[in-house]
Design an enzyme around this catalytic site. Structure first.
Site, mmCIF file in Angstrom:
data_model
loop_
_atom_site.group_PDB
_atom_site.id
_atom_site.type_symbol
_atom_site.label_atom_id
_atom_site.label_comp_id
_atom_site.label_asym_id
_atom_site.label_seq_id
_atom_site.Cartn_x
_atom_site.Cartn_y
_atom_site.Cartn_z
ATOM 1 N N GLU A 92 0.881 -1.179 0.000
ATOM 2 C CA GLU A 92 0.000 0.000 0.000
ATOM 3 C C GLU A 92 0.911 1.220 0.000
ATOM 4 O O GLU A 92 1.534 1.530 1.012
ATOM 5 C CB GLU A 92 -0.892 -0.005 1.249
ATOM 6 N N CYS A 107 -2.134 9.123 2.488
ATOM 7 C CA CYS A 107 -1.793 8.545 1.182
ATOM 8 C C CYS A 107 -2.787 8.992 0.112
ATOM 9 O O CYS A 107 -2.420 9.212 -1.031
ATOM 10 C CB CYS A 107 -1.747 7.028 1.275
HETATM 11 P P1 NAD Z 1 8.567 4.792 4.420
HETATM 12 O O1 NAD Z 1 8.526 4.012 3.182
HETATM 13 O O2 NAD Z 1 9.695 5.734 4.629
HETATM 14 O O3 NAD Z 1 8.592 3.834 5.696
HETATM 15 C C1 NAD Z 1 7.559 2.904 5.935
HETATM 16 C C2 NAD Z 1 8.104 1.761 6.769
HETATM 17 O O4 NAD Z 1 9.083 1.059 6.017
HETATM 18 C C3 NAD Z 1 8.801 2.188 8.056
HETATM 19 O O5 NAD Z 1 8.430 1.274 9.064
HETATM 20 C C4 NAD Z 1 10.281 2.071 7.715
HETATM 21 O O6 NAD Z 1 11.118 1.821 8.814
HETATM 22 C C5 NAD Z 1 10.270 0.874 6.779
HETATM 23 N N1 NAD Z 1 11.389 0.817 5.834
HETATM 24 C C6 NAD Z 1 12.117 1.827 5.305
HETATM 25 N N2 NAD Z 1 13.020 1.344 4.427
HETATM 26 C C7 NAD Z 1 12.868 0.003 4.406
HETATM 27 C C8 NAD Z 1 13.482 -1.051 3.670
HETATM 28 N N3 NAD Z 1 14.454 -0.808 2.794
HETATM 29 N N4 NAD Z 1 13.040 -2.316 3.865
HETATM 30 C C9 NAD Z 1 12.028 -2.570 4.736
HETATM 31 N N5 NAD Z 1 11.424 -1.621 5.454
HETATM 32 C C10 NAD Z 1 11.828 -0.334 5.290
HETATM 33 O O7 NAD Z 1 7.170 5.537 4.520
HETATM 34 P P2 NAD Z 1 6.668 6.531 5.649
HETATM 35 O O8 NAD Z 1 7.356 7.839 5.500
HETATM 36 O O9 NAD Z 1 6.684 5.861 6.974
HETATM 37 O O10 NAD Z 1 5.128 6.702 5.297
HETATM 38 C C11 NAD Z 1 4.649 7.620 4.381
HETATM 39 C C12 NAD Z 1 4.299 6.925 3.098
HETATM 40 O O11 NAD Z 1 3.322 5.907 3.348
HETATM 41 C C13 NAD Z 1 3.661 7.837 2.076
HETATM 42 O O12 NAD Z 1 4.207 7.554 0.823
HETATM 43 C C14 NAD Z 1 2.195 7.451 2.123
HETATM 44 O O13 NAD Z 1 1.494 7.747 0.944
HETATM 45 C C15 NAD Z 1 2.280 5.994 2.382
HETATM 46 N N6 NAD Z 1 1.027 5.469 2.931
HETATM 47 C C16 NAD Z 1 0.254 4.683 2.122
HETATM 48 C C17 NAD Z 1 -0.975 4.212 2.592
HETATM 49 C C18 NAD Z 1 -1.853 3.369 1.712
HETATM 50 O O14 NAD Z 1 -2.774 2.770 2.235
HETATM 51 N N7 NAD Z 1 -1.611 3.297 0.418
HETATM 52 C C19 NAD Z 1 -1.398 4.518 3.888
HETATM 53 C C20 NAD Z 1 -0.567 5.305 4.681
HETATM 54 C C21 NAD Z 1 0.644 5.774 4.199
#
Ligand code: NAD
Length: 534
Positions: free
Chosen positions: A272, A306
């Site tokens: 997502e 998002c």
């Molecule tokens: P992010 O991708 O920076 O981090 C999300 C999670 O992934 C964190 O727990 C982080 O520690 C982990 N992570 C980071 N790098 C990783 C890797 N290489 N391997 C595995 N895990 C890793 O995102 P964020 O800043 O926490 O959240 C914001 C983003 O989430 C925005 O792009 C938003 O649109 C999206 N979002 C999407 C939805 C949806 O339902 N589509 C809902 C909420 C947020």
């Protein structure tokens, strides 16, 4: 700040200071901590364990042991749901505390945090109600119908089952910490998997409480584990050969890395991801409603949603009056200088369609990233209708917080970063259109496809345009009602850069299962069942 002290008194509890592995709260092996700050002032809020690859391995070992032991997967989904529902109830019973924690961790108004936490509890109960539905899908005769040869051979008893996948990793984002995490935890457990949750390091404190909820509910040790940590912990979880699925919510870039980590072992992914949703406004829309909807679309939760509608696609004949009114309304909005105590005013975005307060963005690094987008846009000559700066301390009433003025950028080029990339902050980019075809072209002009909205008083036109928009969830509306809303029974997900797979609804539960056929020949299913039950 007094309000912060109150939140810190909640955070003394063990679950907010330890990892939850194998049914026990334990310290991170290396003993390191991650600090987190109150977005409204920049003051230290809390320090929580920085779990690393060795802690992730311990959690995976606990989950594998529980999976191999087999009690959880061996129960019916309805039996599992009876336990998981206690966790959902635990969220509901603790909304006041959890909302204060999320207000302090994310910087969102208490009132909005409380409302969405109620949503997480309600959605959890929905997932549990699907336990019976999943049980009813076990051993269902295959009769695919349709097409030549659509029925299996008459002498075979062929049935479908939906098996749990195994040990799965749940990696979540920070913008709605509990909602995003529990939307994974509840269906993963009801489906019979053993899971490790890795909440976001940016704001994931409320998610640590899920470990306590699991312990109190009587989830068997190892079936559910929580490891806090940064991206390295997430990467270790995604790459582990023992983890058969990653359910991830976060940015598109990270989603792509996770898909890469899962590729060599061909494990399942549900992703997502980000969005750049369009709000298309036709000139037959009520102007006040259009302005309200625009504000809600890009400002609710500080634009950190998002599905935030951060691209306004407005018909040229009403562009000037709409933008004038939008600017006037945005410049009246007060800043929310203590989200923890925003109990009465708060952000009504979800209830009344009004955004009535500007919250800080979540952290210093996001603040810098958003301001970087704005500096680059300005340097490239993009016009700023309003905002574009960090408000001064006197206007906010605080110093040290991560505030940004609500910003509207106009006449944005289609290839500009602020049109194409997810800024994830209070920034709206505007383009105009003249014909229906142009409106569709503009709405579909990014690689994302999470959500979009068409506003018109003409239902047939709204339907035509909605059907041509490439996004997982499209709203067609004359009032803006329902914008950003989700219903647990309605599946959602992304086209293109916005994701892989679907969440919510029965399809969302199926994501946590493998579909299997069992083919009985030489004896019937009924014979097998008789023997099976003794
Ligand atoms: P992010 O991708 O920076 O981090 C999300 C999670 O992934 C964190 O727990 C982080 O520690 C982990 N992570 C980071 N790098 C990783 C890797 N290489 N391997 C595995 N895990 C890793 O995102 P964020 O800043 O926490 O959240 C914001 C983003 O989430 C925005 O792009 C938003 O649109 C999206 N979002 C999407 C939805 C949806 O339902 N589509 C809902 C909420 C947020």
């Amino acid at each position: 700040m007094k309000s912060l002290n109150k939140v810190q008194s909640h955070l003394i509890a063990e679950c907010f200071n330890k990892l939850y592995i194998g049914g026990q709260f334990v310290d991170a092996i290396d003993g390191e901590k991650i600090p987190t700050y109150y977005p409204a002032t920049g003051e230290l809020l809390h320090e929580f364990p920085r779990g690393k690859a060795n802690d992730v391995d311990a959690a995976i070992a606990a989950a594998e042991a529980a999976w191999v032991e087999g009690t959880w997967a061996g129960m019916s989904a309805a039996e599992r749901a009876e336990i998981v529902i206690k966790m959902a109830q635990g969220i509901e019973d603790n909304i006041a505390m959890l909302a204060e924690i999320e207000a302090a961790d994310v910087g969102k108004p208490y009132r909005q945090a409380a409302m969405t936490l109620g949503g997480a509890a309600g959605e959890g109960k929905y997932w549990c109600s699907l336990g019976k539905v999943l049980d009813a899908e076990q051993d269902v005769p295959v009769n695919s119908g349709g097409g030549e040869g659509g029925v299996p051979p008459a002498e075979w008893d062929v049935v479908y089952r939906r098996d749990p996948i195994g040990v799965i990793g749940l990696i979540s984002a920070w913008n709605y910490p509990m909602n995003v995490a529990f939307r994974k935890v509840a269906p993963a457990l009801v489906a019979g998997n053993c899971a490790i949750l890795k909440p976001s390091e940016i704001a994931g404190l409320s998610c640590m409480f899920i470990g306590k909820l699991a312990q109190d509910a009587g989830i068997p040790p190892g079936v559910f584990n929580v490891v806090t940590g940064d991206r390295d912990a997430g990467a270790a979880l995604a790459a582990s050969p023992s983890v058969s699925m990653i359910s991830f919510t976060g940015s598109t870039l990270t989603g792509s890395k996770i898909m890469g980590a899962c590729a060599p072992k061909l494990s399942q992914v549900a992703l997502e991801l980000g969005g750049k949703s369009a709000l298309v406004v036709f000139d037959d829309t009520d102007l006040d409603k259009a302005v309200e909807t625009t504000m809600k679309g890009f400002l609710a939760n500080g634009g950190q949603i998002c599905t935030a509608h951060t691209r306004l696609v407005v018909q040229d004949s009403i562009e000037a009056p709409l933008l004038n009114k939008l600017k006037e309304e945005l410049e009246k909005l007060p800043f929310c200088n203590d989200p923890i105590t925003e109990k009465d005013r708060g952000d009504r975005a979800w209830e009344d369609g009004m955004t009535d307060v500007v919250q800080p963005v979540v952290c210093d690094s996001q603040h810098k990233k958003i301001m970087g987008f704005l500096h680059e846009a300005k340097a490239a000559g993009v016009e700023v209708l309003t905002g574009g700066e960090v408000p001064d301390e006197a206007t906010v009433g605080n110093s040290g917080g991560y505030f940004i003025q609500p910003t509207v950028l106009i006449n944005v080029e289609r290839d500009a970063d602020v049109w194409q990339k997810e800024v994830f902050g209070p920034v709206l980019s505007v383009r105009s259109f003249s014909t229906e075809d142009d409106a569709v072209l503009e709405a579909n002009s990014t690689s994302f496809g999470l959500a979009s909205t068409v506003m018109s008083s003409d239902p047939a036109k709204a339907m035509r345009v909605a059907n041509r928009i490439r996004a997982g969830a499209v709203f067609a509306t004359s009032t803006g009602e329902g914008l950003l809303a989700e219903h647990p029974a309605v599946s959602r997900g992304g086209f293109g850069f916005s994701g892989v797979g679907r969440e919510l609804g029965i399809g969302g539960l199926h994501e946590y299962t493998e579909l299997k056929s069992v083919n009985y020949t030489g004896f019937s299913l009924a014979d097998a069942k008789k023997k099976h039950t003794g």
